[in-house]
Design a protein around this motif. Structure first.
Motif, PDB file in Angstrom:
ATOM      1  N   TYR A 577       0.399  -0.984   0.306  1.00 14.05           N
ATOM      2  CA  TYR A 577      -0.095   0.012   0.235  1.00 14.05           C
ATOM      3  C   TYR A 577       0.788   1.401  -0.372  1.00 14.05           C
ATOM      4  CZ  TYR A 577      -3.544   3.325   1.197  1.00 14.05           C
ATOM      5  OH  TYR A 577      -4.902   4.557   1.523  1.00 14.05           O
ATOM      6  N   LEU A 578       2.164   0.905   1.372  1.00 20.48           N
ATOM      7  CA  LEU A 578       2.763   2.380   1.171  1.00 20.48           C
ATOM      8  C   LEU A 578       3.236   2.886  -0.468  1.00 20.48           C
ATOM      9  CD1 LEU A 578       4.337   2.162   4.223  1.00 20.48           C
ATOM     10  CD2 LEU A 578       2.636   3.709   3.449  1.00 20.48           C
ATOM     11  N   LEU A 579       3.958   1.655  -0.940  1.00 22.30           N
ATOM     12  CA  LEU A 579       4.850   1.600  -2.399  1.00 22.30           C
ATOM     13  C   LEU A 579       3.558   1.896  -3.568  1.00 22.30           C
ATOM     14  CD1 LEU A 579       7.444  -1.343  -1.942  1.00 22.30           C
ATOM     15  CD2 LEU A 579       8.281   0.808  -1.852  1.00 22.30           C
ATOM     16  N   ALA A 580       2.401   1.760  -3.638  1.00 26.75           N
ATOM     17  CA  ALA A 580       1.712   1.663  -4.208  1.00 26.75           C
ATOM     18  C   ALA A 580       0.630   3.292  -4.382  1.00 26.75           C
ATOM     19  CB  ALA A 580       0.538   1.483  -4.516  1.00 26.75           C
ATOM     20  N   ASN A 581       1.091   4.176  -3.029  1.00 22.61           N
ATOM     21  CA  ASN A 581       0.396   5.820  -2.514  1.00 22.61           C
ATOM     22  C   ASN A 581       1.349   6.545  -1.910  1.00 22.61           C
ATOM     23  OD1 ASN A 581      -2.648   4.814  -3.071  1.00 22.61           O
ATOM     24  ND2 ASN A 581      -1.741   3.070  -1.946  1.00 22.61           N
ATOM     25  N   SER A 582       3.145   6.857  -2.203  1.00 21.29           N
ATOM     26  CA  SER A 582       4.009   7.282  -1.685  1.00 21.29           C
ATOM     27  C   SER A 582       4.705   6.903  -2.831  1.00 21.29           C
ATOM     28  CB  SER A 582       4.428   7.175  -0.324  1.00 21.29           C
ATOM     29  OG  SER A 582       4.777   5.705  -0.559  1.00 21.29           O
ATOM     30  N   SER A 583       5.507   8.246  -2.972  1.00 20.12           N
ATOM     31  CA  SER A 583       7.256   8.163  -3.233  1.00 20.12           C
ATOM     32  C   SER A 583       7.964   9.452  -3.174  1.00 20.12           C
ATOM     33  CB  SER A 583       6.734   8.768  -5.370  1.00 20.12           C
ATOM     34  OG  SER A 583       6.259  10.133  -5.167  1.00 20.12           O
ATOM     35  N   ALA A 584       9.147   9.757  -3.151  1.00 18.77           N
ATOM     36  CA  ALA A 584       9.851  10.748  -2.295  1.00 18.77           C
ATOM     37  C   ALA A 584       9.024  11.925  -2.315  1.00 18.77           C
ATOM     38  CB  ALA A 584      11.050  10.041  -3.172  1.00 18.77           C
ATOM     39  N   GLY A 585       8.757  11.734  -3.939  1.00 19.07           N
ATOM     40  CA  GLY A 585       8.005  13.509  -3.925  1.00 19.07           C
ATOM     41  C   GLY A 585       6.668  13.869  -3.819  1.00 19.07           C
ATOM     42  N   ASN A 586       6.225  13.178  -3.409  1.00 21.23           N
ATOM     43  CA  ASN A 586       4.769  13.069  -3.104  1.00 21.23           C
ATOM     44  C   ASN A 586       4.457  11.572  -1.995  1.00 21.23           C
ATOM     45  OD1 ASN A 586       2.011  13.327  -3.369  1.00 21.23           O
ATOM     46  ND2 ASN A 586       1.837  11.890  -4.965  1.00 21.23           N
ATOM     47  N   PRO A 587       4.678  12.072  -1.220  1.00 23.83           N
ATOM     48  CA  PRO A 587       4.896  10.936   0.533  1.00 23.83           C
ATOM     49  C   PRO A 587       3.246  11.048   1.429  1.00 23.83           C
ATOM     50  CG  PRO A 587       6.127  13.429   1.552  1.00 23.83           C
ATOM     51  CD  PRO A 587       5.914  13.251  -0.270  1.00 23.83           C
ATOM     52  N   ILE A 588       2.700  10.117   1.135  1.00 19.70           N
ATOM     53  CA  ILE A 588       1.463   9.889   2.223  1.00 19.70           C
ATOM     54  C   ILE A 588       0.950  10.444   3.001  1.00 19.70           C
ATOM     55  CG2 ILE A 588       1.830   8.335   3.663  1.00 19.70           C
ATOM     56  CD1 ILE A 588      -0.638   6.714   2.363  1.00 19.70           C
ATOM     57  N   ALA A 589       0.006  11.079   3.517  1.00 26.16           N
ATOM     58  CA  ALA A 589       0.122  11.521   4.627  1.00 26.16           C
ATOM     59  C   ALA A 589      -0.752  11.250   5.779  1.00 26.16           C
ATOM     60  CB  ALA A 589      -1.091  13.796   4.484  1.00 26.16           C
ATOM     61  N   PRO A 590      -1.269  11.337   7.039  1.00 28.64           N
ATOM     62  CA  PRO A 590      -1.394  10.958   7.800  1.00 28.64           C
ATOM     63  C   PRO A 590      -2.507  10.877   7.576  1.00 28.64           C
ATOM     64  CG  PRO A 590       0.137  11.779   9.255  1.00 28.64           C
ATOM     65  CD  PRO A 590       0.216  12.807   7.824  1.00 28.64           C
ATOM     66  N   PRO A 591      -3.774   9.742   8.220  1.00 29.21           N
ATOM     67  CA  PRO A 591      -5.293   9.745   7.691  1.00 29.21           C
ATOM     68  C   PRO A 591      -5.696  11.023   9.078  1.00 29.21           C
ATOM     69  CG  PRO A 591      -4.565   7.699   7.918  1.00 29.21           C
ATOM     70  CD  PRO A 591      -3.400   8.720   8.001  1.00 29.21           C
ATOM     71  N   ALA A 592      -6.500  11.731   9.068  1.00 29.93           N
ATOM     72  CA  ALA A 592      -7.170  12.283   9.577  1.00 29.93           C
ATOM     73  C   ALA A 592      -7.743  11.858  10.983  1.00 29.93           C
ATOM     74  CB  ALA A 592      -8.243  13.474   8.909  1.00 29.93           C
ATOM     75  N   ALA A 593      -7.769  10.736  10.773  1.00 33.69           N
ATOM     76  CA  ALA A 593      -8.412  10.073  11.999  1.00 33.69           C
ATOM     77  C   ALA A 593      -9.514  10.351  12.325  1.00 33.69           C
ATOM     78  CB  ALA A 593      -7.030   9.822  13.523  1.00 33.69           C
ATOM     79  N   ASN A 594     -10.440  11.275  11.750  1.00 34.71           N
ATOM     80  CA  ASN A 594     -11.922  11.136  12.003  1.00 34.71           C
ATOM     81  C   ASN A 594     -13.301   9.933  11.062  1.00 34.71           C
ATOM     82  OD1 ASN A 594     -11.765  11.017   8.910  1.00 34.71           O
ATOM     83  ND2 ASN A 594     -11.716  13.757   8.521  1.00 34.71           N
ATOM     84  N   ARG A 595     -12.618   9.366  11.663  1.00 37.17           N
ATOM     85  CA  ARG A 595     -13.733   8.088  11.285  1.00 37.17           C
ATOM     86  C   ARG A 595     -14.383   7.788  12.052  1.00 37.17           C
ATOM     87  NH1 ARG A 595      -9.010   5.075   7.599  1.00 37.17           N
ATOM     88  NH2 ARG A 595      -8.877   6.161   6.525  1.00 37.17           N
ATOM     89  N   ILE A 596     -14.635   7.979  12.676  1.00 37.10           N
ATOM     90  CA  ILE A 596     -14.832   7.799  13.966  1.00 37.10           C
ATOM     91  C   ILE A 596     -15.140   9.160  14.813  1.00 37.10           C
ATOM     92  CG2 ILE A 596     -15.743   6.417  16.730  1.00 37.10           C
ATOM     93  CD1 ILE A 596     -13.328   4.726  15.921  1.00 37.10           C
ATOM     94  N   THR A 597     -16.806   9.506  15.533  1.00 37.07           N
ATOM     95  CA  THR A 597     -17.094  10.422  15.262  1.00 37.07           C
ATOM     96  C   THR A 597     -17.340  10.083  17.490  1.00 37.07           C
ATOM     97  OG1 THR A 597     -17.852  10.995  14.052  1.00 37.07           O
ATOM     98  CG2 THR A 597     -18.669  12.271  15.932  1.00 37.07           C
ATOM     99  N   ILE A 598     -16.382  10.656  18.372  1.00 37.03           N
ATOM    100  CA  ILE A 598     -16.370  10.771  20.053  1.00 37.03           C
ATOM    101  C   ILE A 598     -17.567  11.663  20.686  1.00 37.03           C
ATOM    102  CG2 ILE A 598     -15.125  10.328  22.047  1.00 37.03           C
ATOM    103  CD1 ILE A 598     -12.917   8.410  19.285  1.00 37.03           C
ATOM    104  N   VAL A 599     -17.996  11.643  21.046  1.00 36.66           N
ATOM    105  CA  VAL A 599     -18.755  11.721  22.334  1.00 36.66           C
ATOM    106  C   VAL A 599     -18.247  11.276  23.612  1.00 36.66           C
ATOM    107  CG1 VAL A 599     -21.325  13.225  22.404  1.00 36.66           C
ATOM    108  CG2 VAL A 599     -20.789  11.936  20.346  1.00 36.66           C
ATOM    109  N   SER A 600     -18.285  13.065  24.303  1.00 32.42           N
ATOM    110  CA  SER A 600     -17.269  12.086  25.693  1.00 32.42           C
ATOM    111  C   SER A 600     -18.001  13.393  26.228  1.00 32.42           C
ATOM    112  CB  SER A 600     -15.650  12.144  25.486  1.00 32.42           C
ATOM    113  OG  SER A 600     -15.014  13.884  25.300  1.00 32.42           O
TER     114      SER A 600
END
Length: 600
Positions: A577-600
């Motif tokens: 997955y990393l090799l297919a979706n990133s390169s030295a010129g176009n690195p992958i960014a951290p996911p936003a971690a917004n798939r679970i909405t947490i009510v606390s």
């Protein structure tokens, strides 16, 4: 502080009595050759004092972290008197060795013990070699005894026996030509792990330390729920008994043998009210300074046991919990990854043969990196790194920033879920989503350069540290109703007190209401796949790792899927997955971690 030379450690400490005896024999021979003066008084024998302080150095959950852990895994939080906190870089076996050796000094009444998970889920430096490097390091550390942890069973009972007894790996063979793996020269204790065929403990249930009339017994157990957190293959043929009943049984047996001072090494733990390593959970106003499974365990273990060294939760604490007689008893844990060690003073009463509980003192200490590295550990790391380098240094992707592995929904967990969704779609284009267990995300990916690696480069070694279990990516079919049940099982039943929040792949979203309890925390009408509400009657193709596919982490419905298909290695899926979706010129960014909405 300075490192103690290797030749002066285990041999000198454990053979000190022999050396002294030999020296005395020589002196005696010389004295016999010299005529005694008339009326010369014989030296009076010194009678040992009634009370003898015994030093207990302990740690837990090393997980093969020989090199300093990266990111937050290599830091601890220190609490100051004014309420502020600072973070300290900590860990690395080169520094752990120096700290332990300096703490121990020449004290003949010093014991070093551990509470399990010394190996398993290890970085590549150890994991690639089936944790032989870590056992070698623990031998050099003068570890006297440890309990087993759940991760000691990652590769099964036979492999654990090999780590104890030695011998080259049955598949990989010997890693150095002509050099056979010697195994651990300390005992692994497994009092509550029973072989179904023999009905006896898999390994020794206890071990007794003796020195000049002082006797202290150690009983080792792991958590009863080990089958729920380890693959079924790893615990095949074994039964895990109740921790309390097992410890109480062997405490009685030790007493019958004349051993009245007992320490329990328990691979189960708790959660302190503060994440600071030096939080005083016994301070006035602290209230219940610690919670979790260890509290009930401690409250029910017989008063015959004088102290508890614990682990598993990767937390730091040195608290007292009252035993069944109402008497305070010390319970400790030294976080994880070799970032801390605990120094406990046990005052032994020679008259009664027991520990004077009122005199027990304990504190956690940081394994700082501002001390001299232990030279023998540096040599060990360099030797194994030379073997690992051709594999470990291979780039497998590029990142634009740190990808953290902590939090209820970690960016690293989301990235792995996305990788497994992609792997699932290659196996079966009908794959809809992927779910990743939080315990399988062992480390972050860090952007900053390490050694000769460039900023943002992800190496195979780093990927291995994140996902070291060699699970496979499996596909199963579930109904929408089963998916709802799976989400509910994350936060209910055995997971009610400590939820195991699954990390979802992109497009799978829902709301988690932590103001509620149990299964009610899942807001059912919020569950959506690619923006569409989940259909209870529809069938969905789900990718998980093989651990979850067997119903791991107490999420039993995950073991009830249909139309199973076993794919390839989960680390290979991340690499692809990393090799297919990133390169030295176009690195992958951290996911936003917004798939679970947490009510606390």
């Amino acid at each position: 502080m300075s490192a103690t030379p290797h030749a002066q450690r285990r041999g000198s400490r454990r053979n000190r009595i022999v050396a002294v005896a030999a020296g005395l024999a020589t002196v005696g021979a010389l004295a016999a050759a010299i005529p005694a003066s008339a009326g010369e008084a014989k030296p009076a024998k010194t009678k040992p004092s009634r009370y003898q302080d015994v030093q207990l150095l302990s740690f837990n959950d090393l997980h093969g972290n020989l090199e300093p852990p990266a990111g937050s895994s290599g830091r601890v939080t220190e609490l100051h008197e004014d309420g502020t906190t600072t973070t300290i870089n900590a860990g690395g076996v080169e520094y752990l060795a120096t700290h332990l050796r300096d703490a121990r000094g020449d004290n003949p009444y010093s014991i070093t013990a551990a509470a399990g998970d010394m190996v398993g889920a290890s970085p590549l430096l150890s994991g690639l070699f089936h944790d032989e490097p870590t056992i070698e390091a623990l031998n050099n550390l003068d570890l006297d005894v440890t309990s087993v942890g759940n991760h000691e069973f990652d590769e099964g009972a036979k492999e654990l026996a090999r780590l104890q007894k030695g011998g080259c790996h049955p598949a990989a063979g010997c890693y150095v030509k002509g050099k056979k793996f010697k195994g651990a020269d300390f005992p692994y204790l497994a009092a509550n792990v029973i072989e179904n065929k023999t009905k006896k403990p898999l390994l020794k249930p206890y071990w007794v330390w003796k020195k000049n009339g002082v006797k202290i017994g150690f009983i080792g157990v792991t958590l009863e729920d080990t089958p729920g957190v380890v693959s079924a293959e790893g615990v095949k043929g074994l039964t895990f008994k109740d921790e309390v009943k097992t410890i109480n049984k062997y405490a009685k047996e030790l007493e019958r043998q004349g051993v009245k001072s007992v320490v329990a090494l328990i691979h189960e733990g708790g959660a302190p009210a503060s994440t600071s390593y030096n939080y005083d959970c016994d301070s006035p106003g602290a209230g219940d300074g610690i919670s979790g499974p260890i509290v009930d365990i401690a409250k029910n273990i017989t008063p015959k046991v004088d102290a508890l060294v614990t682990g598993h939760t990767h937390a730091a604490y040195a608290c007292t919990i009252k035993d069944p007689s109402g008497k305070p008893r010390m319970v400790t844990s030294a976080a994880s990854f070799g970032r801390l060690y605990t120094d406990t003073t046990l005052t032994y009463d020679r008259k009664t043969g027991d520990i004077s509980r009122t005199a027990v003192k304990s504190a956690n200490h940081v394994v700082t990196r501002d001390v001299a590295k232990a030279a023998d550990m540096t040599d060990l790391i360099n030797r194994w790194n030379t073997l690992a380098a051709p594999i470990g240094n291979r780039p497998i992707g590029y990142i634009s920033a740190d990808i953290p592995s902590t939090g209820t929904e970690s960016p690293m967990g989301d990235l792995i879920a996305d990788a497994q969704l992609a792997a699932g779609k290659k196996l079966d284009p009908e794959t809809d989503l992927a779910l990743m267990n939080p315990g399988g995300v062992r480390a972050p990916l860090t952007y900053a350069a390490k050694g000769s690696e460039g900023d943002g480069v992800v190496t195979y070694a780093e990927g291995f540290t994140v996902q070291p279990f060699s699970n496979t990516v499996n596909l199963q079919n579930f109904t929408g109703a089963q998916l709802v049940q799976i989400l509910k099982e994350q936060v209910s039943g055995s997971n009610a007190a400590s939820p195991k929040i699954l990390l979802p792949s992109t497009g799978f979203t829902y709301t988690l209401d932590m103001t509620k309890t149990g299964a009610d925390r899942i807001v059912v009408d919020s569950i959506k796949l690619n923006g569409a509400a989940l259909d209870p009657a529809a069938t969905y193709r789900v990718a998980t790792n093989s651990f979850l596919a067997g119903g791991g982490d107490g999420i039993t419905t995950l073991g009830l899927g249909t139309n199973d298909l076993v794919g390839g290695d989960d680390l290979a899926a991340l690499e692809e997955y990393l090799l297919a979706n990133s390169s030295a010129g176009n690195p992958i960014a951290p996911p936003a971690a917004n798939r679970i909405t947490i009510v606390s």
